[in-house]
Motif scaffolding. Structure first.
Motif, PDB file in Angstrom:
ATOM      1  N   SER A 247       0.861  -1.182   0.000  1.00  0.00           N
ATOM      2  CA  SER A 247       0.000   0.000   0.000  1.00  0.00           C
ATOM      3  C   SER A 247       0.897   1.231   0.000  1.00  0.00           C
ATOM      4  O   SER A 247       1.652   1.448   0.952  1.00  0.00           O
ATOM      5  CB  SER A 247      -0.884  -0.006   1.257  1.00  0.00           C
ATOM      6  N   THR A 248       0.815   2.010  -1.073  1.00  0.00           N
ATOM      7  CA  THR A 248       1.685   3.192  -1.139  1.00  0.00           C
ATOM      8  C   THR A 248       1.291   4.210  -0.066  1.00  0.00           C
ATOM      9  O   THR A 248       2.155   4.900   0.466  1.00  0.00           O
ATOM     10  CB  THR A 248       1.658   3.837  -2.549  1.00  0.00           C
ATOM     11  N   GLY A 249      -0.002   4.261   0.285  1.00  0.00           N
ATOM     12  CA  GLY A 249      -0.422   5.160   1.375  1.00  0.00           C
ATOM     13  C   GLY A 249       0.261   4.771   2.686  1.00  0.00           C
ATOM     14  O   GLY A 249       0.806   5.620   3.397  1.00  0.00           O
TER      15      GLY A 249
ATOM     16  N   LEU B 120       3.966   5.574   2.526  1.00  0.00           N
ATOM     17  CA  LEU B 120       4.202   7.017   2.692  1.00  0.00           C
ATOM     18  C   LEU B 120       4.024   7.433   4.154  1.00  0.00           C
ATOM     19  O   LEU B 120       4.819   8.218   4.681  1.00  0.00           O
ATOM     20  CB  LEU B 120       3.256   7.825   1.791  1.00  0.00           C
ATOM     21  N   ARG B 121       2.989   6.880   4.813  1.00  0.00           N
ATOM     22  CA  ARG B 121       2.784   7.231   6.234  1.00  0.00           C
ATOM     23  C   ARG B 121       3.944   6.725   7.091  1.00  0.00           C
ATOM     24  O   ARG B 121       4.326   7.371   8.072  1.00  0.00           O
ATOM     25  CB  ARG B 121       1.428   6.707   6.731  1.00  0.00           C
ATOM     26  N   ALA B 122       4.559   5.596   6.704  1.00  0.00           N
ATOM     27  CA  ALA B 122       5.734   5.100   7.442  1.00  0.00           C
ATOM     28  C   ALA B 122       6.909   6.062   7.251  1.00  0.00           C
ATOM     29  O   ALA B 122       7.678   6.304   8.185  1.00  0.00           O
ATOM     30  CB  ALA B 122       6.099   3.697   6.961  1.00  0.00           C
TER      31      ALA B 122
ATOM     32  N   GLY C 253      -4.729  16.392   0.241  1.00  0.00           N
ATOM     33  CA  GLY C 253      -5.516  15.433  -0.545  1.00  0.00           C
ATOM     34  C   GLY C 253      -5.062  15.304  -1.982  1.00  0.00           C
ATOM     35  O   GLY C 253      -5.807  14.820  -2.837  1.00  0.00           O
ATOM     36  N   ILE C 254      -3.826  15.745  -2.251  1.00  0.00           N
ATOM     37  CA  ILE C 254      -3.299  15.726  -3.627  1.00  0.00           C
ATOM     38  C   ILE C 254      -2.348  14.532  -3.776  1.00  0.00           C
ATOM     39  O   ILE C 254      -1.651  14.166  -2.823  1.00  0.00           O
ATOM     40  CB  ILE C 254      -2.526  17.045  -3.904  1.00  0.00           C
ATOM     41  N   LEU C 255      -2.303  13.943  -4.969  1.00  0.00           N
ATOM     42  CA  LEU C 255      -1.392  12.819  -5.207  1.00  0.00           C
ATOM     43  C   LEU C 255       0.058  13.284  -5.142  1.00  0.00           C
ATOM     44  O   LEU C 255       0.382  14.395  -5.558  1.00  0.00           O
ATOM     45  CB  LEU C 255      -1.639  12.197  -6.587  1.00  0.00           C
TER      46      LEU C 255
HETATM   47  P1  AMP Z   1      -4.251   6.261   0.762  1.00  0.00           P
HETATM   48  O1  AMP Z   1      -3.806   5.762   2.095  1.00  0.00           O
HETATM   49  O2  AMP Z   1      -4.096   5.238  -0.327  1.00  0.00           O
HETATM   50  O3  AMP Z   1      -5.620   6.871   0.799  1.00  0.00           O
HETATM   51  O4  AMP Z   1      -3.255   7.444   0.373  1.00  0.00           O
HETATM   52  C1  AMP Z   1      -3.146   8.615   1.139  1.00  0.00           C
HETATM   53  C2  AMP Z   1      -2.467   9.714   0.339  1.00  0.00           C
HETATM   54  O5  AMP Z   1      -1.144   9.285  -0.034  1.00  0.00           O
HETATM   55  C3  AMP Z   1      -3.147  10.066  -0.971  1.00  0.00           C
HETATM   56  O6  AMP Z   1      -4.172  11.018  -0.808  1.00  0.00           O
HETATM   57  C4  AMP Z   1      -1.974  10.614  -1.783  1.00  0.00           C
HETATM   58  O7  AMP Z   1      -1.648  11.942  -1.374  1.00  0.00           O
HETATM   59  C5  AMP Z   1      -0.833   9.716  -1.348  1.00  0.00           C
HETATM   60  N1  AMP Z   1      -0.701   8.509  -2.210  1.00  0.00           N
HETATM   61  C6  AMP Z   1      -0.894   7.214  -1.842  1.00  0.00           C
HETATM   62  N2  AMP Z   1      -0.680   6.378  -2.870  1.00  0.00           N
HETATM   63  C7  AMP Z   1      -0.370   7.171  -3.930  1.00  0.00           C
HETATM   64  C8  AMP Z   1      -0.058   6.904  -5.296  1.00  0.00           C
HETATM   65  N3  AMP Z   1      -0.034   5.653  -5.794  1.00  0.00           N
HETATM   66  N4  AMP Z   1       0.218   7.971  -6.092  1.00  0.00           N
HETATM   67  C9  AMP Z   1       0.224   9.223  -5.627  1.00  0.00           C
HETATM   68  N5  AMP Z   1      -0.083   9.553  -4.355  1.00  0.00           N
HETATM   69  C10 AMP Z   1      -0.377   8.529  -3.504  1.00  0.00           C
END
Ligand code: AMP
Length: 191
Positions: free
Chosen positions: A31-33, A36-38, A57-59
């Motif tokens: 999970s990329t989310g 990223l949180r880690a 809330g931006i990618l």
């Molecule tokens: P999520 O936990 O998947 O809802 O991701 C939380 C936030 O992390 C998203 O709103 C994006 O800002 C960023 N994020 C997670 N996965 C991606 C991805 N594959 N591409 C770009 N941004 C991502």
């Protein structure tokens, strides 16, 4: 080997279903989310710059998430398979994923989308915000922004897999166990 892209807007239930799927099929959950949180928790440079975008809330940029996934695939070469959760979120990410897998002699088995209407998503995310501690689940404007990012940048990823004959969509509203059974039925059809 099963390489599943679990697809759907924020709040569709991808995380919940991933937990059940990794147990049943012994897959690695990417999970990329979560990754990223880690990075944010570890206060790395990558995490700190990603946080600025995530809090709006931006990618985050494609190359950031592609790099993280590349490392994870390489670290888990002997895995039985992967669940990609929250990735790919743009067509450029999907193309990069195909290429990375190909380089490792692998391929996506299929994408399964969890279909949930917008009103239900907003309701679920705000409810999750009461306990998740995630800043991006806390207010309606931010939740709407994430759904909007999904609609504009992420939705086209479904067409990318549909063009390869690898797309299935299932109803994401209902009992968790019922949705899980429907997911398993699709995955078992790939074997
Ligand atoms: P999520 O936990 O998947 O809802 O991701 C939380 C936030 O992390 C998203 O709103 C994006 O800002 C960023 N994020 C997670 N996965 C991606 C991805 N594959 N591409 C770009 N941004 C991502």
């Amino acid at each position: 080997m099963i390489n599943l892209v679990l697809f759907g807007p924020p709040g569709a239930g991808k995380g919940t279903q991933s937990q059940k799927l990794i147990e049943k099929y012994q897959l690695i959950h990417l999970s990329t989310g979560d990754l990223l949180r880690a990075e944010i928790a570890a206060q790395t440079e990558l995490g700190l710059s990603a946080k600025k975008l995530m809090d709006q809330g931006i990618l985050v940029p494609d190359e950031v998430v592609i790099g993280m996934i590349r490392n994870k695939i390489q670290d888990n070469r002997s895995a039985k398979g992967f669940i990609f959760d929250g990735f790919p979120r743009t067509v450029a990410q999907a193309e990069a994923l195909d290429k990375m897998l190909q380089e490792n002699g692998l391929a996506i088995s299929g994408m399964i989308a969890l279909e949930v209407n917008e009103a239900e998503l907003v309701k679920r995310l705000l409810l999750r915000g009461q306990t998740s501690g995630r800043p991006d689940d806390q207010n309606e404007e931010l939740v709407q922004k994430r759904v909007q990012e999904y609609n504009t940048k992420t939705r086209p990823v479904a067409d990318f897999y549909a063009a390869q004959g690898k797309f299935t969509s299932i109803n994401g509203i209902g009992e968790i166990e019922e949705i899980f059974a429907n997911l398993c039925r699709v995955i078992d059809g790939w074997a």
